[in-house]
Motif scaffolding. Structure first.
Motif, PDB file in Angstrom:
ATOM      1  N   PRO A 120       0.831  -1.210   0.000  1.00  0.00           N
ATOM      2  CA  PRO A 120       0.000   0.000   0.000  1.00  0.00           C
ATOM      3  C   PRO A 120       0.865   1.259   0.000  1.00  0.00           C
ATOM      4  CG  PRO A 120      -0.809  -1.563   1.623  1.00  0.00           C
ATOM      5  CD  PRO A 120       0.507  -2.100   1.107  1.00  0.00           C
ATOM      6  N   GLY A 121       0.462   2.230  -0.808  1.00  0.00           N
ATOM      7  CA  GLY A 121       1.152   3.510  -0.844  1.00  0.00           C
ATOM      8  C   GLY A 121       2.332   3.582  -1.784  1.00  0.00           C
TER       9      GLY A 121
ATOM     10  N   GLY B  75      -7.559  -5.184  -5.332  1.00  0.00           N
ATOM     11  CA  GLY B  75      -7.151  -3.970  -4.632  1.00  0.00           C
ATOM     12  C   GLY B  75      -7.476  -2.725  -5.446  1.00  0.00           C
ATOM     13  N   GLU B  76      -6.801  -1.643  -5.126  1.00  0.00           N
ATOM     14  CA  GLU B  76      -7.065  -0.388  -5.838  1.00  0.00           C
ATOM     15  C   GLU B  76      -5.815   0.463  -5.921  1.00  0.00           C
ATOM     16  OE1 GLU B  76      -8.737   2.724  -2.486  1.00  0.00           O
ATOM     17  OE2 GLU B  76     -10.197   1.648  -3.671  1.00  0.00           O
ATOM     18  N   ALA B  77      -5.852   1.412  -6.838  1.00  0.00           N
ATOM     19  CA  ALA B  77      -4.786   2.399  -6.997  1.00  0.00           C
ATOM     20  C   ALA B  77      -5.444   3.769  -7.089  1.00  0.00           C
ATOM     21  CB  ALA B  77      -3.973   2.120  -8.259  1.00  0.00           C
ATOM     22  N   GLU B  78      -4.780   4.755  -6.586  1.00  0.00           N
ATOM     23  CA  GLU B  78      -5.290   6.120  -6.659  1.00  0.00           C
ATOM     24  C   GLU B  78      -4.505   6.909  -7.689  1.00  0.00           C
ATOM     25  OE1 GLU B  78      -4.681   7.393  -2.623  1.00  0.00           O
ATOM     26  OE2 GLU B  78      -6.713   6.767  -2.048  1.00  0.00           O
TER      27      GLU B  78
ATOM     28  N   ARG C 119     -10.057   6.640  -8.329  1.00  0.00           N
ATOM     29  CA  ARG C 119      -9.652   5.389  -7.684  1.00  0.00           C
ATOM     30  C   ARG C 119      -9.894   4.281  -8.710  1.00  0.00           C
ATOM     31  NH1 ARG C 119     -11.264   8.022  -2.923  1.00  0.00           N
ATOM     32  NH2 ARG C 119      -9.689   7.837  -1.325  1.00  0.00           N
TER      33      ARG C 119
END
Length: 82
Positions: free
Chosen positions: A42-43, A62-65, A75
């Motif tokens: 994450p991050g 999951g996800e990405a910003e 998102r």
């Protein structure tokens, strides 16, 4: 951190994504052979605006910003490409 899925499982994951849903089994096999499975913490930064991209990330889970000027513009989730 790299991890490897069995080839058949990679094909099944790819087949569920809109980007690859119309591909033949042969095409899915080829993409699966070329794809590198990666799990990112994450991050972690995947790319930066203005950089030439040499890699395309297809989000399976999951996800990405998408962030610009400290603002979240979008998102992205499973099936999206970065």
């Amino acid at each position: 951190m790299h991890w490897l899925l069995p080839l058949g499982e990679k094909e099944e994951n790819l087949k569920m994504l809109p980007l690859f849903e119309h591909c033949s089994r042969k095409d899915l096999q080829r993409v699966a052979e070329l794809a590198v499975d990666q799990q990112r913490p994450p991050g972690e930064l995947l790319t930066r605006q203005g950089e030439n991209g040499a890699v395309a990330y297809v989000i399976v889970a999951g996800e990405a910003e998408v962030i610009r000027d400290d603002r979240i513009l979008a998102r992205l989730g499973p099936g999206d490409v970065v």
